[in-house]
Scaffold this motif. Structure first.
Motif, PDB file in Angstrom:
ATOM      1  N   UNK A 111       0.809  -1.220   0.000  1.00 52.35           N
ATOM      2  CA  UNK A 111       0.000   0.000   0.000  1.00 52.35           C
ATOM      3  C   UNK A 111       0.842   1.270   0.000  1.00 52.35           C
ATOM      4  N   UNK A 112       2.072   1.193   0.518  1.00 56.20           N
ATOM      5  CA  UNK A 112       2.946   2.377   0.546  1.00 56.20           C
ATOM      6  C   UNK A 112       4.223   2.152  -0.267  1.00 56.20           C
ATOM      7  N   UNK A 113       4.200   1.156  -1.138  1.00 57.20           N
ATOM      8  CA  UNK A 113       5.388   0.841  -1.922  1.00 57.20           C
ATOM      9  C   UNK A 113       6.402   0.094  -1.074  1.00 57.20           C
ATOM     10  N   UNK A 114       7.670   0.335  -1.320  1.00 57.64           N
ATOM     11  CA  UNK A 114       8.718  -0.327  -0.548  1.00 57.64           C
ATOM     12  C   UNK A 114       8.920   0.386   0.788  1.00 57.64           C
ATOM     13  N   UNK A 115       9.044  -0.394   1.836  1.00 59.38           N
ATOM     14  CA  UNK A 115       9.250   0.167   3.172  1.00 59.38           C
ATOM     15  C   UNK A 115      10.591   0.895   3.236  1.00 59.38           C
ATOM     16  N   UNK A 116      10.570   2.097   3.789  1.00 56.90           N
ATOM     17  CA  UNK A 116      11.785   2.886   3.907  1.00 56.90           C
ATOM     18  C   UNK A 116      12.105   3.275   5.357  1.00 56.90           C
ATOM     19  N   UNK A 117      11.054   3.633   6.123  1.00 52.91           N
ATOM     20  CA  UNK A 117      11.287   4.243   7.438  1.00 52.91           C
ATOM     21  C   UNK A 117      10.141   3.938   8.387  1.00 52.91           C
ATOM     22  N   UNK A 118      10.480   3.715   9.659  1.00 57.02           N
ATOM     23  CA  UNK A 118       9.478   3.596  10.716  1.00 57.02           C
ATOM     24  C   UNK A 118       9.762   4.697  11.733  1.00 57.02           C
ATOM     25  N   UNK A 119       8.767   5.542  11.954  1.00 57.50           N
ATOM     26  CA  UNK A 119       8.929   6.656  12.900  1.00 57.50           C
ATOM     27  C   UNK A 119       7.888   6.512  14.006  1.00 57.50           C
ATOM     28  N   UNK A 120       8.313   6.677  15.255  1.00 57.27           N
ATOM     29  CA  UNK A 120       7.354   6.529  16.342  1.00 57.27           C
ATOM     30  C   UNK A 120       7.742   7.368  17.553  1.00 57.27           C
ATOM     31  N   UNK A 121       6.770   7.561  18.425  1.00 59.77           N
ATOM     32  CA  UNK A 121       6.972   8.299  19.669  1.00 59.77           C
ATOM     33  C   UNK A 121       6.039   7.732  20.730  1.00 59.77           C
ATOM     34  N   UNK A 122       6.500   7.750  21.971  1.00 58.47           N
ATOM     35  CA  UNK A 122       5.669   7.399  23.122  1.00 58.47           C
ATOM     36  C   UNK A 122       6.257   8.116  24.329  1.00 58.47           C
ATOM     37  N   UNK A 123       5.492   9.036  24.890  1.00 57.82           N
ATOM     38  CA  UNK A 123       6.021   9.813  26.017  1.00 57.82           C
ATOM     39  C   UNK A 123       4.893  10.299  26.914  1.00 57.82           C
ATOM     40  N   UNK A 124       5.261  10.675  28.136  1.00 56.13           N
ATOM     41  CA  UNK A 124       4.324  11.221  29.113  1.00 56.13           C
ATOM     42  C   UNK A 124       5.135  11.980  30.163  1.00 56.13           C
ATOM     43  N   UNK A 125       4.448  12.593  31.118  1.00 54.46           N
ATOM     44  CA  UNK A 125       5.116  13.392  32.149  1.00 54.46           C
ATOM     45  C   UNK A 125       4.993  12.714  33.509  1.00 54.46           C
ATOM     46  N   UNK A 126       6.126  12.450  34.143  1.00 57.59           N
ATOM     47  CA  UNK A 126       6.161  11.866  35.488  1.00 57.59           C
ATOM     48  C   UNK A 126       7.357  12.457  36.230  1.00 57.59           C
ATOM     49  N   UNK A 127       7.080  13.133  37.347  1.00 59.00           N
ATOM     50  CA  UNK A 127       8.161  13.785  38.080  1.00 59.00           C
ATOM     51  C   UNK A 127       8.230  13.350  39.545  1.00 59.00           C
ATOM     52  N   UNK A 134       8.283  14.366  29.160  1.00 64.36           N
ATOM     53  CA  UNK A 134       7.853  15.048  27.953  1.00 64.36           C
ATOM     54  C   UNK A 134       6.326  15.133  27.944  1.00 64.36           C
ATOM     55  N   UNK A 135       5.782  15.860  26.998  1.00 60.62           N
ATOM     56  CA  UNK A 135       4.327  15.910  26.859  1.00 60.62           C
ATOM     57  C   UNK A 135       3.807  14.547  26.409  1.00 60.62           C
ATOM     58  N   UNK A 136       2.533  14.309  26.639  1.00 52.41           N
ATOM     59  CA  UNK A 136       1.919  13.055  26.224  1.00 52.41           C
ATOM     60  C   UNK A 136       1.877  12.965  24.701  1.00 52.41           C
ATOM     61  N   UNK A 137       2.508  11.937  24.169  1.00 52.25           N
ATOM     62  CA  UNK A 137       2.493  11.695  22.727  1.00 52.25           C
ATOM     63  C   UNK A 137       2.538  10.196  22.471  1.00 52.25           C
ATOM     64  N   UNK A 138       1.839   9.765  21.447  1.00 56.58           N
ATOM     65  CA  UNK A 138       1.957   8.384  20.983  1.00 56.58           C
ATOM     66  C   UNK A 138       1.553   8.341  19.517  1.00 56.58           C
ATOM     67  N   UNK A 139       2.524   8.051  18.669  1.00 59.21           N
ATOM     68  CA  UNK A 139       2.308   8.026  17.235  1.00 59.21           C
ATOM     69  C   UNK A 139       3.178   6.950  16.597  1.00 59.21           C
ATOM     70  N   UNK A 140       2.707   6.470  15.468  1.00 58.73           N
ATOM     71  CA  UNK A 140       3.479   5.536  14.658  1.00 58.73           C
ATOM     72  C   UNK A 140       3.232   5.875  13.194  1.00 58.73           C
ATOM     73  N   UNK A 141       4.306   6.037  12.444  1.00 56.09           N
ATOM     74  CA  UNK A 141       4.187   6.274  11.014  1.00 56.09           C
ATOM     75  C   UNK A 141       5.130   5.343  10.272  1.00 56.09           C
ATOM     76  N   UNK A 142       4.582   4.658   9.287  1.00 47.68           N
ATOM     77  CA  UNK A 142       5.363   3.737   8.467  1.00 47.68           C
ATOM     78  C   UNK A 142       5.457   4.354   7.081  1.00 47.68           C
ATOM     79  N   UNK A 143       6.662   4.680   6.671  1.00 52.11           N
ATOM     80  CA  UNK A 143       6.872   5.455   5.448  1.00 52.11           C
ATOM     81  C   UNK A 143       7.472   4.569   4.367  1.00 52.11           C
ATOM     82  N   UNK A 144       6.870   4.617   3.186  1.00 45.17           N
ATOM     83  CA  UNK A 144       7.361   3.835   2.063  1.00 45.17           C
ATOM     84  C   UNK A 144       7.755   4.708   0.886  1.00 45.17           C
ATOM     85  N   UNK A 145       8.103   4.092  -0.216  1.00 49.70           N
ATOM     86  CA  UNK A 145       8.534   4.806  -1.407  1.00 49.70           C
ATOM     87  C   UNK A 145       7.382   5.502  -2.116  1.00 49.70           C
TER      88      UNK A 145
END
Length: 323
Positions: free
Chosen positions: A142-158, A230-241
């Motif tokens: 669906x995205x052609x050839x796989x090139x990159x996986x980008x992700x984040x997961x963070x929250x705030x705890x002190x 860090x601020x609350x974040x959670x994302x996943x992106x799979x990038x292709x050609x």
């Protein structure tokens, strides 16, 4: 299938996410919980409508009716109590991450095999239909050839007394939430050839912010950041050609949905909400009854630990690590 009788080893906070799925499933019969404190065990069992309460982990493991246990102890105790459980004749779902030491994970699976028991690492997101749909889309080109996986997961705890920030319990961003980023990168990229991690080690000695790059076979790259400060974040992106797949809630899957971005257009792929924690319990239960295969078994858990070890070593030494 007859429901598998389960017990929970500890009264950790993560249990509140697991127990509702256990109660809702006809494949899971949650019958016991253990704490090291009798009053705590009794109160917890009453609060969560669990029939039996034990004042030690050993007592729960000695219950002959319990077939499987969920281990939600601190990171440093995961493999030790997995071994104790399988040696007591129980199948085990061990909370993630099992360890960042591959030899400890190997030892736990060795013990499981010696005792004819099943052992699985509890990466609940892997069981969700959203994750399976992502795999299908990538596999179908669906995205052609796989090139990159980008992700984040963070929250705030002190709260510096929180176990997730305690170095002696192997807390920190990489182990607590970054392990999801590593799991996601590995799911699509394979096993890394080289990693490079950078970390800010906060006042407690744990990594409060962690960034990394990972190189996989076929010139596939991954990059992620995670944090407990860090601020609350959670994302996943799979990038292709030819396009990309973006998920705004990849780990908890509470609001499932995939964006297919291609040819200057965005297609929203809707998915039904399903309890990932229920699915992981049901997967092990079905495998115990011989009705399904484990989704996450030895090979995945050992490779995950190997990647975590390399990333931690890289950040500590401030240099890339080859695997």
């Amino acid at each position: 299938m007859d429901a598998v009788k389960w017990g929970i080893v500890s009264t950790a906070d993560i249990n509140r996410k697991v127990i509702p799925g256990a109660h809702a499933s006809d494949k899971v019969d949650l019958v016991a919980v253990a704490s090291r404190d009798r009053a705590r065990a009794d109160a917890y069992a009453k609060e969560w409508q669990i029939p039996r309460a034990y004042d030690s982990y050993e007592s729960l493991l000695a219950d002959p009716e319990i077939e499987a246990v969920y281990i939600s102890l601190p990171n440093t105790l995961h493999c030790e109590w997995s071994i104790r459980a399988v040696e007591a004749g129980k199948h085990v779902l061990c909370e993630k991450p099992m360890s960042r030491r591959p030899e400890e994970v190997e030892a736990a699976f060795d013990a499981a095999e010696r005792n004819g028991r099943l052992l699985s690492e509890a990466f609940m997101w892997r069981h969700n239909p959203q994750t399976k749909r992502l795999q299908e889309l990538v596999g179908d080109g669906a995205i052609g050839e796989l090139r990159l996986v980008r992700s984040v997961f963070s929250y705030s705890l002190y709260d510096e007394d929180n176990i997730r920030l305690r170095a002696e319990l192997e807390g920190g961003a990489l182990m607590d939430v970054g392990c999801y980023n590593v799991s996601g990168s590995r799911l699509f990229g394979g096993e890394p050839e080289r990693v490079f991690g950078e970390a800010w080690f906060g006042p407690t000695g744990t990594d409060w912010s962690f960034t990394a790059t990972m190189r996989f076979p076929g010139n596939v790259l991954a990059l992620f950041h995670c944090g407990t400060a860090l601020v609350d974040q959670d994302e996943l992106e799979i990038v292709g050609s030819e396009g990309s797949l973006f998920v705004d809630d990849p780990w908890h899957c509470v609001e499932p949905g995939i964006e297919l971005r291609r040819d200057d257009r965005t297609e929203r792929i809707a998915l039904d909400r399903v309890d990932s924690y229920r699915l992981e319990l049901e997967n092990l239960s079905a495998a115990i009854r011989g009705e399904d295969d484990l989704l996450l078994a030895r090979d995945d858990a050992v490779a995950q630990a190997r990647a975590l070890q390399a990333l931690h070593a890289s950040a500590t030494r401030a240099q890339p690590v080859s695997l």
